[in-house]
Design a protein around this motif. Structure first.
Motif, PDB file in Angstrom:
ATOM      1  N   VAL A 145     110.411  71.403  57.846  1.00  0.00           N
ATOM      2  CA  VAL A 145     110.112  72.747  57.392  1.00  0.00           C
ATOM      3  C   VAL A 145     109.414  73.480  58.539  1.00  0.00           C
ATOM      4  O   VAL A 145     108.513  72.924  59.164  1.00  0.00           O
ATOM      5  CB  VAL A 145     109.149  72.713  56.173  1.00  0.00           C
ATOM      6  N   ASN A 146     109.832  74.708  58.800  1.00  0.00           N
ATOM      7  CA  ASN A 146     109.144  75.511  59.815  1.00  0.00           C
ATOM      8  C   ASN A 146     107.822  75.991  59.247  1.00  0.00           C
ATOM      9  O   ASN A 146     107.792  76.703  58.252  1.00  0.00           O
ATOM     10  CB  ASN A 146     109.983  76.716  60.236  1.00  0.00           C
ATOM     11  N   TYR A 147     106.736  75.613  59.884  1.00  0.00           N
ATOM     12  CA  TYR A 147     105.412  76.080  59.488  1.00  0.00           C
ATOM     13  C   TYR A 147     105.099  77.408  60.167  1.00  0.00           C
ATOM     14  O   TYR A 147     104.564  78.323  59.561  1.00  0.00           O
ATOM     15  CB  TYR A 147     104.347  75.034  59.843  1.00  0.00           C
ATOM     16  N   SER A 148     105.471  77.512  61.443  1.00  0.00           N
ATOM     17  CA  SER A 148     105.247  78.744  62.194  1.00  0.00           C
ATOM     18  C   SER A 148     106.236  78.802  63.347  1.00  0.00           C
ATOM     19  O   SER A 148     106.508  77.795  63.995  1.00  0.00           O
ATOM     20  CB  SER A 148     103.811  78.797  62.719  1.00  0.00           C
ATOM     21  N   ALA A 152     102.727  80.572  66.641  1.00  0.00           N
ATOM     22  CA  ALA A 152     102.763  79.121  66.418  1.00  0.00           C
ATOM     23  C   ALA A 152     101.765  78.395  67.309  1.00  0.00           C
ATOM     24  O   ALA A 152     101.216  77.362  66.917  1.00  0.00           O
ATOM     25  CB  ALA A 152     104.167  78.585  66.657  1.00  0.00           C
ATOM     26  N   HIS A 153     101.522  78.930  68.487  1.00  0.00           N
ATOM     27  CA  HIS A 153     100.600  78.289  69.439  1.00  0.00           C
ATOM     28  C   HIS A 153      99.207  78.135  68.828  1.00  0.00           C
ATOM     29  O   HIS A 153      98.515  77.160  69.093  1.00  0.00           O
ATOM     30  CB  HIS A 153     100.539  79.108  70.731  1.00  0.00           C
ATOM     31  N   HIS A 154      98.814  79.094  67.989  1.00  0.00           N
ATOM     32  CA  HIS A 154      97.498  79.027  67.352  1.00  0.00           C
ATOM     33  C   HIS A 154      97.578  78.482  65.928  1.00  0.00           C
ATOM     34  O   HIS A 154      96.621  77.878  65.441  1.00  0.00           O
ATOM     35  CB  HIS A 154      96.827  80.401  67.374  1.00  0.00           C
ATOM     36  N   GLN A 205     106.958  76.803  68.166  1.00  0.00           N
ATOM     37  CA  GLN A 205     107.446  76.401  66.850  1.00  0.00           C
ATOM     38  C   GLN A 205     106.669  75.176  66.391  1.00  0.00           C
ATOM     39  O   GLN A 205     106.455  74.242  67.163  1.00  0.00           O
ATOM     40  CB  GLN A 205     108.940  76.086  66.890  1.00  0.00           C
ATOM     41  N   VAL A 206     106.251  75.212  65.130  1.00  0.00           N
ATOM     42  CA  VAL A 206     105.569  74.086  64.509  1.00  0.00           C
ATOM     43  C   VAL A 206     106.329  73.756  63.233  1.00  0.00           C
ATOM     44  O   VAL A 206     106.560  74.636  62.395  1.00  0.00           O
ATOM     45  CB  VAL A 206     104.090  74.405  64.191  1.00  0.00           C
ATOM     46  N   SER A 207     106.741  72.512  63.097  1.00  0.00           N
ATOM     47  CA  SER A 207     107.490  72.061  61.922  1.00  0.00           C
ATOM     48  C   SER A 207     106.872  70.789  61.372  1.00  0.00           C
ATOM     49  O   SER A 207     106.173  70.067  62.089  1.00  0.00           O
ATOM     50  CB  SER A 207     108.953  71.790  62.288  1.00  0.00           C
ATOM     51  N   TYR A 208     107.159  70.514  60.106  1.00  0.00           N
ATOM     52  CA  TYR A 208     106.660  69.279  59.504  1.00  0.00           C
ATOM     53  C   TYR A 208     107.664  68.719  58.499  1.00  0.00           C
ATOM     54  O   TYR A 208     108.519  69.432  57.972  1.00  0.00           O
ATOM     55  CB  TYR A 208     105.303  69.503  58.818  1.00  0.00           C
ATOM     56  N   ILE A 242     104.156  65.979  61.828  1.00  0.00           N
ATOM     57  CA  ILE A 242     104.070  67.337  62.353  1.00  0.00           C
ATOM     58  C   ILE A 242     104.480  67.328  63.824  1.00  0.00           C
ATOM     59  O   ILE A 242     104.035  66.472  64.591  1.00  0.00           O
ATOM     60  CB  ILE A 242     102.641  67.890  62.202  1.00  0.00           C
ATOM     61  N   GLU A 243     105.334  68.277  64.188  1.00  0.00           N
ATOM     62  CA  GLU A 243     105.798  68.385  65.563  1.00  0.00           C
ATOM     63  C   GLU A 243     105.677  69.824  66.046  1.00  0.00           C
ATOM     64  O   GLU A 243     105.828  70.757  65.259  1.00  0.00           O
ATOM     65  CB  GLU A 243     107.257  67.932  65.681  1.00  0.00           C
ATOM     66  N   ALA A 244     105.397  69.978  67.326  1.00  0.00           N
ATOM     67  CA  ALA A 244     105.304  71.301  67.938  1.00  0.00           C
ATOM     68  C   ALA A 244     106.225  71.339  69.155  1.00  0.00           C
ATOM     69  O   ALA A 244     106.296  70.372  69.921  1.00  0.00           O
ATOM     70  CB  ALA A 244     103.866  71.585  68.359  1.00  0.00           C
ATOM     71  N   TYR A 245     106.915  72.466  69.310  1.00  0.00           N
ATOM     72  CA  TYR A 245     107.839  72.627  70.430  1.00  0.00           C
ATOM     73  C   TYR A 245     107.173  73.385  71.567  1.00  0.00           C
ATOM     74  O   TYR A 245     106.689  74.503  71.385  1.00  0.00           O
ATOM     75  CB  TYR A 245     109.111  73.364  69.995  1.00  0.00           C
ATOM     76  N   ASP A 246     107.133  72.762  72.739  1.00  0.00           N
ATOM     77  CA  ASP A 246     106.586  73.395  73.936  1.00  0.00           C
ATOM     78  C   ASP A 246     107.731  74.089  74.666  1.00  0.00           C
ATOM     79  O   ASP A 246     108.644  73.435  75.170  1.00  0.00           O
ATOM     80  CB  ASP A 246     105.937  72.345  74.846  1.00  0.00           C
ATOM     81  N   SER A 247     107.671  75.426  74.719  1.00  0.00           N
ATOM     82  CA  SER A 247     108.740  76.184  75.380  1.00  0.00           C
ATOM     83  C   SER A 247     108.406  76.508  76.837  1.00  0.00           C
ATOM     84  O   SER A 247     109.167  77.195  77.488  1.00  0.00           O
ATOM     85  CB  SER A 247     108.996  77.483  74.610  1.00  0.00           C
ATOM     86  N   ASN A 248     107.304  75.980  77.337  1.00  0.00           N
ATOM     87  CA  ASN A 248     106.889  76.323  78.693  1.00  0.00           C
ATOM     88  C   ASN A 248     107.119  75.178  79.678  1.00  0.00           C
ATOM     89  O   ASN A 248     107.973  75.273  80.550  1.00  0.00           O
ATOM     90  CB  ASN A 248     105.418  76.752  78.713  1.00  0.00           C
ATOM     91  N   MET A 249     106.362  74.101  79.542  1.00  0.00           N
ATOM     92  CA  MET A 249     106.391  73.034  80.543  1.00  0.00           C
ATOM     93  C   MET A 249     107.446  71.951  80.283  1.00  0.00           C
ATOM     94  O   MET A 249     108.260  71.660  81.131  1.00  0.00           O
ATOM     95  CB  MET A 249     105.008  72.373  80.652  1.00  0.00           C
ATOM     96  N   THR A 250     107.405  71.355  79.091  1.00  0.00           N
ATOM     97  CA  THR A 250     108.256  70.191  78.842  1.00  0.00           C
ATOM     98  C   THR A 250     109.559  70.536  78.129  1.00  0.00           C
ATOM     99  O   THR A 250     110.504  69.768  78.174  1.00  0.00           O
ATOM    100  CB  THR A 250     107.509  69.148  77.999  1.00  0.00           C
TER     101      THR A 250
END
Length: 157
Positions: free
Chosen positions: A72-75, A80-82, A100-103, A125-133
């Motif tokens: 589920v998309n939480y943010s 989403a970063h905060h 993006q934060v999903s769970y 819970i997982e968060a997507y890093d769109s910058n570095m990784t």
């Protein structure tokens, strides 16, 4: 020698007294709850709560008492970063920008007796890093999502 022995005994007593704790009160740190209701009722209420919250069930096995939801998309987006801080510990990734934060929830429902049922909720819970990784990172839960679901189940029993 007797003074040393007396000092050791007194120190041990003080140390033991300082370690005494009270029973913790149930709260967001708990992922398990006991309900005074039959297994079938808890199963129905849990599915109803998931449906009301628009959380899709990916798989379920009533015989094993397990329900697994889809992610589920939480943010999503710059917020989403905060938003991640509300439900999880931020992954330790330098210069990451989480967009993006999903769970996903894994719910175990276990009959304890004919009239009581144990429910354990585990959030992945997982968060997507769109910058570095540019990858998803697992985030340690703060048990907020688990506690919310438990409270919704409790309110309908």
């Amino acid at each position: 020698m007797t003074k040393l022995l007396l000092l050791i005994i007194v120190s041990s007593l003080l140390l033991a007294a300082g370690c005494a704790t009270t029973q913790p009160t149930p709260g967001p740190e708990d992922d398990t709850a006991l309900y005074l209701s039959r297994f079938d009722r808890i199963w129905e209420v849990t599915l109803s709560v998931l449906e009301e919250d628009a959380i899709k069930v990916k798989s379920m096995d009533k015989g094993k008492g397990v329900i697994i939801t889809s992610f589920v998309n939480y943010s999503v987006g710059h917020g989403a970063h905060h938003a991640i801080d509300e439900i999880a510990e931020r992954p330790l990734v330098r210069l990451a920008i989480f967009t993006q934060v999903s769970y996903r929830l894994t719910i175990s429902i276990t009959p304890v007796s004919e009239m009581s049922t144990m429910v354990r909720v585990i959030a992945t819970i997982e968060a997507y890093d769109s910058n570095m990784t540019k990858t998803w990172h697992q985030c340690p839960t703060k048990n907020v999502l688990e506690y919310r679901l438990q409270e919704k189940i409790r309110s309908r029993i």
